[in-house]
Design an enzyme around this catalytic site. Structure first.
Site, PDB file in Angstrom:
ATOM      1  N   THR A   1       0.810  -1.218   0.000  1.00 19.36           N
ATOM      2  CA  THR A   1       0.000   0.000   0.000  1.00 19.36           C
ATOM      3  C   THR A   1       0.845   1.270   0.000  1.00 19.36           C
ATOM      4  OG1 THR A   1      -0.195  -0.275   2.392  1.00 19.36           O
ATOM      5  CG2 THR A   1      -2.071  -0.944   1.042  1.00 19.36           C
ATOM      6  N   HIS A   2       1.933   1.316   0.732  1.00 18.01           N
ATOM      7  CA  HIS A   2       2.718   2.555   0.855  1.00 18.01           C
ATOM      8  C   HIS A   2       3.959   2.455  -0.020  1.00 18.01           C
ATOM      9  CE1 HIS A   2       1.039   2.117   5.188  1.00 18.01           C
ATOM     10  NE2 HIS A   2       0.133   2.657   4.399  1.00 18.01           N
ATOM     11  N   MET A   3       4.197   3.490  -0.832  1.00 15.79           N
ATOM     12  CA  MET A   3       5.321   3.428  -1.783  1.00 15.79           C
ATOM     13  C   MET A   3       6.097   4.746  -1.775  1.00 15.79           C
ATOM     14  SD  MET A   3       3.057   1.467  -4.613  1.00 15.79           S
ATOM     15  CE  MET A   3       1.547   2.096  -3.922  1.00 15.79           C
TER      16      MET A   3
END
Lengths: 152, 495
Positions: free
Chosen positions: B432-434
């Protein structure tokens, strides 16, 4: 083996005629054979049981229309490939000379179950794709959602 | 709130503004709001539609179809192959996330400064802290109340407490949340202070314009200076937007580097250094009903193993995704569905050491990213802790979801000797987090943007999203993105 596959093909022709009279069971653009395979797999994934209806008894027209509109190419390709390969996999997964259409309900379920648990990653992914899309279609139905939500 | 909907545009169109912001998620919304409040003309371009709370769907398929990029099925190529999830809607991923709000941890900030001392002056923690205070006040960020948490969150608290792991209610950007369990499908009551409900309306009140359903395809630059963007509507009509002062990319750590590459801006390590927080989830069956689609979607977290690069969260999915977590098919699956109200679901996010690459494909971003062996071991450790917490909290059985481990575990002792599989494909994970694909830094050879967020080679071109983060953060990044975007906006305003 050949005779069994011919028998399966004949069964597919009769299935095709039958399918024309009922709701869409697969994305548009699929061949009649693929649609029959798809219905067989989705029916085995979620059969009518207890107080829940079977996936095959639901009207999925709206689902497939929306799916065709929004599913990215990789998912569309992935679902089609999953259905095609799983439908042709019984000789390798179950050791029987049939496509999925030549299996009875219990064997179709066993096919999906063994694919999900296979040591071959690709096979697990194929079955997972079919399961996820089948659940999306199933749990989009308000009646099903209400019944699942009532469970306690 | 919308000035122009690209669906209504069928002929070529030209627009202009002082500043063009590409993307309406947290970074774009903060930049737009900050600039608009200073009287600067801002035009925000969003690829996705505008969706009102009343239109937010209840089921996963409808939500993914209308609010997520590629139906939430964008896939990273690597081992294991993982989907990455991004919102594609006015408000960006803030519309469909769990509203989890974390300040950038000071130890992560120290890592950034250690790698590039220039960041000490560019991103002083004291200034970030002041911004966090403002953001928390603006968005109503506060710990999840026990009354709306629901059993899925409260059981996580119980399990962590029994194991002696530090835990706490999650601070979320919500106001008047009733615990409907619908964060990931968009709040149907508008109680999440996502960008479409907070900073974007504020920006519009101060004169900003928002254009939706227009995909920006290229940054236009002339003689080393950004002068606008080009985009396309769903019907194929070209849209050209001139920017007299600046172009700000806020399209995410996947889309921003792709835009740069497609615009011929290959300077520095653009697209490289991609980092992320891959996550795995564990389901468990409890005797009492959990009904995890009710209560705060993500209301409790375990932070005691953050130094081990692990963070745990309750994860209240829609019933579709909960059902997908069960193991069976056929009659067994239907029995699980009838019993679904008794399932809990928790997740672990890993601060992975792996780095990947984002490239521009013919139509889509291509992300290649494979976990390192150490990341796999960390993941297996995290899944084991999740299982232990669930069993400690009273689960009758847990389902670890790692191939090669037992499908169903009922005793903590059964987990003790399970080895971490070395085959990446044994793990089922999602991202989800990039971060990190247009990294900020003082040296043009090592960074895409400078410490003022401006592209090293193109004047007037800024990147405001988590692309600029030097590393992943180990915690949910929305509040950090907002704070850095506010700093970026100050530089743009000072031009």
């Amino acid at each position: 083996m050949l005779r069994e596959l011919i028998t399966d093909s004949l069964r597919e022709v009769s299935t095709r005629v039958h399918r024309a009279a009922i709701a869409a069971t697969a994305p548009s653009g699929w061949t009649a054979t693929e649609r029959a395979w798809s219905e067989a797999l989705f029916a085995a994934l979620l059969p009518a049981e207890g107080r829940l209806p079977g996936l095959a008894t639901l009207d999925l027209d709206a689902f497939w229309v929306r799916y065709a509109e929004v599913a990215p190419p990789m998912l569309r390709f992935g679902l089609r490939a999953s259905v095609d390969l799983l439908a042709l996999s019984p000789p390798f997964v179950l050791g029987v000379p049939h496509t999925v259409l030549g299996l009875d309900a219990a064997a179709r379920e066993a096919l999906l179950d063994q694919a999900l648990r296979s040591r071959v990653f690709l096979l697990r992914q194929l079955a997972t794709t079919v399961k996820l899309v089948g659940l999306m279609a199933y749990l989009r139905d308000p009646g099903v959602r209400a019944r699942v939500g009532e469970g306690s | 709130m919308i000035s122009l909907d690209g669906r209504d545009v069928r002929v070529p169109l030209e627009l202009s503004s002082d500043v063009v912001v590409v993307g309406s998620g947290p970074a774009g919304a903060m930049v737009a709001r900050t600039l608009a409040r200073r009287g600067i003309g801002v035009l925000v371009v969003e690829e996705g539609p505008f969706v009102t709370p009343a239109e937010m769907p209840a089921d996963s398929f409808s939500a993914m179809a209308s609010l997520y990029r590629d139906m939430g099925a964008s896939l990273m190529l690597g081992a294991p192959p993982m989907p990455f999830v991004q919102g594609r809607v006015v408000g960006g991923t803030s519309v469909v996330n769990g509203a989890i709000s974390w300040r950038l941890p000071e130890d992560v900030h120290r890592e950034w400064v250690a790698a590039d001392p220039a960041l000490s002056d560019a991103l002083p923690y004291r200034e970030l802290d002041a911004l966090f205070d403002e953001i928390e006040a603006d968005l109503g960020i506060h710990p999840t109340e026990a009354e709306i948490a629901g059993p899925n969150n409260l059981l996580l608290a119980k399990g962590a407490e029994i194991l002696g792991l530090e835990h706490r209610p999650i601070s979320r950007n919500v106001r008047g949340c009733r615990g409907l369990g619908r964060c990931l499908q968009g709040c149907p009551e508008g109680n999440k202070t996502s960008m479409d409900r907070s900073y974007l309306p504020d920006a519009v009140r101060h004169g900003a314009r928002i254009v939706c359903n227009v995909e920006v395809t290229r940054v236009v630059h002339e003689q080393g200076r950004a002068v606008g963007v080009e985009g396309v509507t769903p019907s194929g009509a070209r849209v050209r937007i001139r920017a007299s002062r600046a172009v700000v990319l806020a399209a995410s750590a996947v889309q921003s580097p792709v835009l740069l590459i497609r615009s011929g801006l290959q300077q520095g390590p653009v697209g490289r250094g991609f980092s992320a927080h891959p996550g795995a989830a564990v389901a468990g069956r409890f005797r009492e009903p959990v009904r995890l689609w009710e209560g705060a979607t993500q209301g409790h977290e375990v932070i005691g193993l953050r130094k081990e690069r692990l963070k745990f969260e309750a994860l209240g999915y829609d019933m579709t995704l909960v059902a997908a977590r069960t193991k069976g098919v056929g009659a067994s699956l239907v029995r699980d569905l009838e019993d679904l109200a008794h399932f809990a679901n928790w997740g672990v996010a890993v601060r992975a050491r792996a780095e990947g690459v984002v490239r521009a494909g013919p139509k889509r971003a291509i992300v290649t990213y494979s976990l390192e062996r150490e990341d796999l071991r960390t993941t297996a450790r995290g899944v084991k802790v999740l299982c232990e917490m669930m069993l400690a909290a009273g689960a009758e059985a847990v389902f670890p979801g790692i191939y090669g481990w037992p499908e169903r575990v009922t005793e903590r002792t059964a987990l003790a000797d399970l080895p971490a599989p070395s085959d990446p494909n044994a793990y089922t994970m999602a991202v989800t987090h990039m971060f990190g694909t247009c990294r900020m830094g003082s040296r043009p050879a090592d960074a895409v943007v400078g410490t003022d967020f401006q592209h090293h080679a193109i004047e007037g071109l800024y990147v405001a999203d988590s692309s600029v983060f030097p590393t992943n953060t180990g915690v949910n990044p929305q509040t950090s993105i907002l704070a850095l975007a506010a700093m970026c906006a100050r530089h743009v305003a000072a031009r």
